[in-house]
Design a protein around this motif. Structure first.
Motif, PDB file in Angstrom:
ATOM      1  N   ASN A   1      29.878  50.023  40.498  1.00 49.65           N
ATOM      2  CA  ASN A   1      30.795  50.431  41.584  1.00 49.65           C
ATOM      3  C   ASN A   1      31.287  49.170  42.333  1.00 49.65           C
ATOM      4  O   ASN A   1      30.784  48.800  43.382  1.00 49.65           O
ATOM      5  CB  ASN A   1      30.008  51.376  42.512  1.00 49.65           C
ATOM      6  CG  ASN A   1      30.899  51.942  43.592  1.00 49.65           C
ATOM      7  OD1 ASN A   1      32.126  51.923  43.430  1.00 49.65           O
ATOM      8  ND2 ASN A   1      30.307  52.423  44.662  1.00 49.65           N
ATOM      9  N   ASN A   2      32.212  48.436  41.729  1.00 45.72           N
ATOM     10  CA  ASN A   2      32.773  47.223  42.377  1.00 45.72           C
ATOM     11  C   ASN A   2      34.281  47.238  42.168  1.00 45.72           C
ATOM     12  O   ASN A   2      34.793  46.949  41.085  1.00 45.72           O
ATOM     13  CB  ASN A   2      32.147  45.977  41.733  1.00 45.72           C
ATOM     14  CG  ASN A   2      32.491  44.721  42.536  1.00 45.72           C
ATOM     15  OD1 ASN A   2      33.545  44.688  43.165  1.00 45.72           O
ATOM     16  ND2 ASN A   2      31.617  43.727  42.481  1.00 45.72           N
ATOM     17  N   SER A   3      34.958  47.662  43.251  1.00 47.30           N
ATOM     18  CA  SER A   3      36.410  47.852  43.120  1.00 47.30           C
ATOM     19  C   SER A   3      37.154  46.529  42.909  1.00 47.30           C
ATOM     20  O   SER A   3      38.293  46.521  42.467  1.00 47.30           O
ATOM     21  CB  SER A   3      36.954  48.552  44.375  1.00 47.30           C
ATOM     22  OG  SER A   3      36.646  47.767  45.504  1.00 47.30           O
ATOM     23  N   ASN A   4      36.505  45.409  43.253  1.00 50.20           N
ATOM     24  CA  ASN A   4      37.209  44.120  43.098  1.00 50.20           C
ATOM     25  C   ASN A   4      37.319  43.719  41.631  1.00 50.20           C
ATOM     26  O   ASN A   4      38.204  42.975  41.255  1.00 50.20           O
ATOM     27  CB  ASN A   4      36.464  43.011  43.844  1.00 50.20           C
ATOM     28  CG  ASN A   4      36.549  43.220  45.341  1.00 50.20           C
ATOM     29  OD1 ASN A   4      37.574  43.694  45.819  1.00 50.20           O
ATOM     30  ND2 ASN A   4      35.483  42.921  46.048  1.00 50.20           N
TER      31      ASN A   4
ATOM     32  N   SER B   1      38.256  44.096  37.940  1.00 50.53           N
ATOM     33  CA  SER B   1      39.212  44.911  37.195  1.00 50.53           C
ATOM     34  C   SER B   1      38.608  45.335  35.852  1.00 50.53           C
ATOM     35  O   SER B   1      38.830  46.456  35.399  1.00 50.53           O
ATOM     36  CB  SER B   1      40.484  44.116  36.904  1.00 50.53           C
ATOM     37  OG  SER B   1      40.852  43.355  37.978  1.00 50.53           O
TER      38      SER B   1
END
Ligand code: ADP
Length: 624
Positions: free
Chosen positions: A84-87, A89
């Motif tokens: 869960n790491n939106s940074n 891609s």
């Protein structure tokens, strides 16, 4: 002088511009540091977020260590989906052989099982060290950050693969750009604000300068009425005070030089001598009224700026250099005009203390009458000598002839002696005439003034001439015949004169009339009175006087026909004496003559009408 200063040329604008530029420069430098720092900070923060928790890395390492690759890949996919790491891609997991074992990109699952071509991954596999890089994707123009981390087994001593993480940097840069836009807007707003503020402040600062400028312009125009307001005691305040002081000083010195100029003007305009001043080229800068009159100019402008040597007509004789080099030059100038004007001119150079000659001053003096007198005096002396030499020569020659034996001749001797006697008489007459003229010239001749009835006196003198006529007629019937006619006013005219001297004048004119009258001539004598003058005239029908000689008839020794006058015993001084006497009596004498037809001599004497009745009334009143 341009009194209006455009806003963009004004010191106020320049101040504002300097403030604004300085502010801009400061903000630019600060901004550059700030933005750079911000970018670095943001990227660092961002990079620190592009990592996976160690348990995930361990799980992935475990999966890579399994031999059942299909199951392991399945698990890897599940693990990656849980990240869960939106940074980030995309996350890829590559085993030690370079085979891509999993990817977080759901659309890119096709690459699983393929061998990686990425050089960064290969390097990390070889070196077993972290590898980071920045990429630019030409297809979507995005910047990416790639972090490749080696994965090792649970012991930590054997590399099982690498973890490839790719993060889109556009978000970071967009944040930085937003901040940059905000910063630039703030800078621009502050520059505009500062510009306005600095215009306002600089207006406050430059207001006294503006006032001082206006005051100095007023001083330059000659208006010393204003004063600059001294607000503070700072440099500007002191400058304002100095300008006020200067204004007072300039006004004082202006007043002083103005009154000096007026004094000079009045001295120059009241001087009886002409004064001309020139610049160093000899062009006239100042000329007074007397000089203008002497040089026959109406307006100052006719000569100002012209060369003095041209105006004085001495260009041929003198150059400006000659006039300037001498400390004083005296020049006699014959103006050759109809008045025969002769001017004496003194030229003096105007020299400064340094020795620099800045011009020339010329003082003009009218010496026409002195020159004329000098000429006349010389002429008179020469005339006297000549007039006396002629009779003396004749006396000498007759006396010599007598001495040589003529005295023995009874016929010749008396004739010769008569000539000697006549010539001697004439010389005595001439010397007496000269003496009376000299007395009148020197002012020692005294007038015995008395009120005389000129009617009676004139009549008396003419009666005497009638008697002479009769006597001559009786003694010598062949002698020249003439008659005297009288046209007298009936009115008694009482005039204040010197009877003896006046009789001498009438005698002289009558004698001339007789002398120059033809045989049978009529001598007409008239006496009339006007309001203020008594006019006597004696007309003859004689030779008359040539027109060219009329002006000189009253000059000493002037005779129209010298030989004839001498033969008749004339001295040539009679009319000169008559003129002097009449002038002394306050009257005038003149002649009107036509050659060959006769001459009329006029004498006018001042006359105050005498009311006898009033006089009697006054006398009676006095007696009462
Ligand atoms: P003079 O002793 O020669 O008469 P005056 O002074 O009396 O000297 O006169 C000067 C000259 O004026 C005379 O020589 C003569 O030429 C001229 N003159 C004077 N009176 C007359 C006149 N009535 N008619 C013509 N010529 C005259």
């Amino acid at each position: 002088m341009n009194s209006k200063i455009k806003f963009f040329q004004s010191i106020r604008f320049k101040f504002a511009l300097i403030f604004a530029l300085m502010l801009m420069l400061t903000l630019e430098i600060v901004g550059a540091f700030f933005m750079r720092q911000l970018e670095r900070q943001n990227l660092n923060n961002f990079r620190q977020q592009i990592v996976l928790p160690s348990y995930i890395e361990n799980s992935l390492s475990t999966q890579l260590g399994r031999t059942n690759t299909t199951s392991a890949n399945h698990h890897i996919r599940t693990i990656l989906a849980e990240v869960n790491n939106s940074n980030i891609s995309e996350i890829r997991v590559i085993d030690s052989k370079g085979i891509i074992r999993g990817t977080s990109s759901s659309t890119n699952q096709g690459i699983v099982g393929q061998k990686t071509t990425d050089s960064g991954i290969k390097n990390t596999l070889v070196s077993d060290r972290n590898h980071t890089e920045y990429l630019y994707d030409n297809t979507n123009h995005n910047r990416y950050y790639v972090n490749i981390v080696p994965l090792s087994n649970s012991n930590g001593n054997n590399e099982v693969g690498v973890l490839y993480m790719r993060a889109n940097l556009e978000g970071v840069y967009s944040t930085i750009n937003n901040i940059y836009v905000i910063y630039i807007s703030a800078v621009l707003a502050s520059i505009v604000l500062c510009l306005l503020l600095s215009i306002f402040i600089s207006r406050e600062i430059t207001a006294p300068i503006e006032e001082m400028r206006k005051q100095t312009m007023r001083i330059a125009r000659g208006d010393y009425s204003g004063q600059v307001e001294v607000v503070d005691n700072d440099e500007l305040g002191q400058l304002a005070g100095a300008i006020n002081n200067l204004s007072v000083r300039v006004e004082e010195s202006q007043d002083a030089s103005e009154s000096e100029r007026r004094r000079l003007d009045s001295v120059l305009s009241h001087m009886t001598d002409g004064v001309i001043a020139t610049d160093r080229r000899g062009n006239i800068t100042i000329i007074n009224n007397t000089a203008l009159q002497l040089l026959n100019y109406d307006e100052e402008d006719d000569v100002i700026g012209k060369s003095i040597t041209d105006i004085l007509k001495i260009r041929k004789q003198y150059t400006m250099r000659q006039l300037i080099d001498e400390t004083q030059t005296h020049v006699m100038i014959d103006m050759n005009d109809e008045n025969g004007l002769i001017l004496s001119a003194f030229f003096t150079p105007i020299q400064r203390e340094s020795g620099f000659v800045s011009g020339l001053v010329c003082v003009l003096h009218d010496v026409t009458s002195q020159q004329k007198e000098e000429r006349e005096r010389k002429q008179f002396v020469s005339n006297v000598s000549h007039e006396l030499r002629t009779p003396l020569t004749s006396v000498k020659s007759y006396v010599e002839a007598l001495t040589d034996g003529a005295w023995k001749d009874k016929e010749v001797a008396p004739r010769f002696l008569k000539v000697v006697q006549d010539e001697t008489d004439r010389m005595i007459r001439m010397i007496n005439d000269l003496l009376s003229l000299s007395r009148m010239d020197s002012g020692t001749a005294k007038l015995n003034l008395e009120y005389v009835n000129i009617n009676e006196l004139f009549n008396y003198i003419l009666n005497r001439f009638d008697m002479i006529i009769k006597k001559e007629k009786n003694e010598n019937p062949d002698s020249k015949h003439y008659s005297i006619v009288r046209h007298f006013t009936k009115q008694d005219l009482w005039v204040e004169i010197d009877t003896d001297k006046f009789t001498q004048v009438i005698d002289n004119i009558m004698n001339n009339a007789v002398k120059y009258s033809p045989d049978g001539g009529v001598i007409t004598c008239r006496l009339v009175a006007t309001d203020k003058h008594v006019i006597l005239s004696i007309s003859d029908q004689g030779l008359g006087i040539p027109r060219k000689d009329i002006g000189r008839i009253f000059d000493r020794f002037f005779r129209v026909d010298k030989a004839r006058s001498r033969k008749q015993g004339g001295t040539g001084l009679g009319l000169a004496i008559s003129k002097e006497v009449v002038n002394m009596l306050g009257g005038q004498i003149w002649v009107d003559s036509t050659e060959g037809q006769g001459s009329t001599f006029y004498i006018s004497l001042p006359y105050i009408q005498y009311d006898e009745e009033d006089e009697w009334d006054d006398d009676e009143k006095d007696q009462n």
